[in-house]
Design a protein around this motif. Structure first.
Motif, PDB file in Angstrom:
ATOM      1  N   SER A  58       3.078   7.247   4.169  1.00 50.01           N
ATOM      2  CA  SER A  58       2.834   7.972   4.950  1.00 50.01           C
ATOM      3  C   SER A  58       3.438   7.680   6.553  1.00 50.01           C
ATOM      4  O   SER A  58       3.749   7.972   7.580  1.00 50.01           O
ATOM      5  CB  SER A  58       1.733   7.347   5.784  1.00 50.01           C
ATOM      6  N   ASP A 113       0.729  -0.815   0.451  1.00 55.36           N
ATOM      7  CA  ASP A 113      -0.044   0.252   0.163  1.00 55.36           C
ATOM      8  C   ASP A 113       0.483   0.933  -0.354  1.00 55.36           C
ATOM      9  O   ASP A 113       1.441   1.933   0.856  1.00 55.36           O
ATOM     10  CB  ASP A 113      -0.763   0.374   1.530  1.00 55.36           C
ATOM     11  N   PRO A 141      -0.564  -3.820   6.360  1.00 52.53           N
ATOM     12  CA  PRO A 141       0.264  -2.182   6.995  1.00 52.53           C
ATOM     13  C   PRO A 141       0.126  -1.889   8.456  1.00 52.53           C
ATOM     14  O   PRO A 141       0.741  -1.304   8.490  1.00 52.53           O
ATOM     15  CB  PRO A 141      -1.257  -1.814   6.015  1.00 52.53           C
ATOM     16  N   LEU A 189       0.490   4.117   2.831  1.00 55.06           N
ATOM     17  CA  LEU A 189       0.395   4.185   4.091  1.00 55.06           C
ATOM     18  C   LEU A 189       1.946   3.862   4.265  1.00 55.06           C
ATOM     19  O   LEU A 189       2.564   4.164   5.450  1.00 55.06           O
ATOM     20  CB  LEU A 189       0.188   2.581   4.498  1.00 55.06           C
ATOM     21  N   TYR A 210       3.972  -1.528   8.875  1.00 48.79           N
ATOM     22  CA  TYR A 210       4.559  -0.409   8.221  1.00 48.79           C
ATOM     23  C   TYR A 210       5.279   0.412   9.018  1.00 48.79           C
ATOM     24  O   TYR A 210       6.599   0.697   9.286  1.00 48.79           O
ATOM     25  CB  TYR A 210       4.212   0.630   7.680  1.00 48.79           C
TER      26      TYR A 210
END
Length: 280
Positions: free
Chosen positions: A10, A4, A253, A7, A256
């Motif tokens: 970020s 992703d 995610p 994500l 992450y």
């Protein structure tokens, strides 16, 4: 698990190579990898593409169903099919909700396997022994050839994991110092009788404790950890707490923000290519 990208960005990760996202410059990660004292990986859906105990159970169910001479065959098959159905429903719910955490299935598996000869699972594990991802042996060899302590921390079962790692040792010349996982006890007839209470790991915090214990045992100043799903979250946290290196292979995610590197690919080749310069 596909990346992703929003994500990942970020979470502070940027793409440094095809399928590879790193936190900061890759050189900084390599410098720490080069100082590794211990290298640890998860096994299911990480070193091997499947949940190995689940795949072994499929093989065992087929064996029991197709061989009339299996002792206590009918009640054994009924029990396995009943609990296999329950596990499949739980897995499907996790897939629909996206709340994937394989540790929740471990207790159900204990009920499924009860009464099955341990040798059936060992035979089934042997069928999976060559299904590891490409470049898994080569990646472990990088560390082992430098004398780094290497092992596996998993919520899987010893009766399967032992056979898989033993084959890697024999076929690829590896040497695993340890494998920490749930251990099975057998009855007097060699049948699955449940988990050993003192070695039953059913939640992700167990992985944190096991990693911490191994780092203390080996007096490891730098740990490198590979994992992927929510069951590895606490292990990643422990690696970060120790200023180690946390690498996600096709990570979810939620992991992450804890990762130094996230690797996405069909096998371990991008991971191997990422860290191999640390061993030149």
């Amino acid at each position: 698990m596909n990346p992703d990208e929003k994500l990942l960005q970020s979470a502070g990760l940027s793409q440094s190579a095809p399928g590879v996202w790193t936190r900061g410059a890759a050189e900084n990660i390599l410098e720490r990898v080069a100082r590794a004292d211990i290298f640890v990986s998860d096994l299911d859906e990480c070193m091997f593409p499947a949940i190995t105990q689940g795949e072994a159970a499929r093989s065992v169910i087929h064996r029991v169903a197709s061989r009339p001479g299996v002792p206590n065959r009918v009640p054994l098959l009924f029990n396995m099919l009943f609990h296999a159905g329950a596990i499949l429903i739980q897995q499907r719910i996790q897939e629909i909700t996206g709340d994937i955490q394989n540790s929740r299935l471990i207790r159900s598996f204990e009920n499924l396997a009860r009464g099955v000869p341990i040798s059936y699972f060992e035979d089934a594990a042997d069928e999976l022994r060559d299904t590891y991802f490409d470049s898994v042996p080569e990646t472990f060899s990088l560390f082992m050839n430098r004398g780094v302590r290497c092992g596996v921390i998993s919520l899987g079962l010893d009766i399967v994991i032992r056979r898989l790692l033993s084959h890697l040792e024999t076929a690829k010349g590896l040497n695993f110092e340890f494998f920490d996982c749930t251990h099975v006890r057998a009855d007097s007839k060699g049948r699955f009788a449940g988990y050993l209470p003192e070695k039953t790991y059913t939640e992700n915090d167990a992985k944190r404790r096991l990693l911490s214990a191994r780092c203390e045992m080996y007096k490891a100043g730098m740990c490198v950890v590979v994992g992927h799903d929510r069951d590895d979250l606490k292990m990643f946290e422990e690696a970060r707490r120790r200023s180690g290196v946390a690498i996600g292979f096709r990570p979810v995610p939620e992991n992450y923000p804890l990762l130094d590197a996230a690797v996405f690919g069909s096998d371990w080749r991008p991971l191997f290519e990422l860290i191999s310069p640390a061993f030149v």
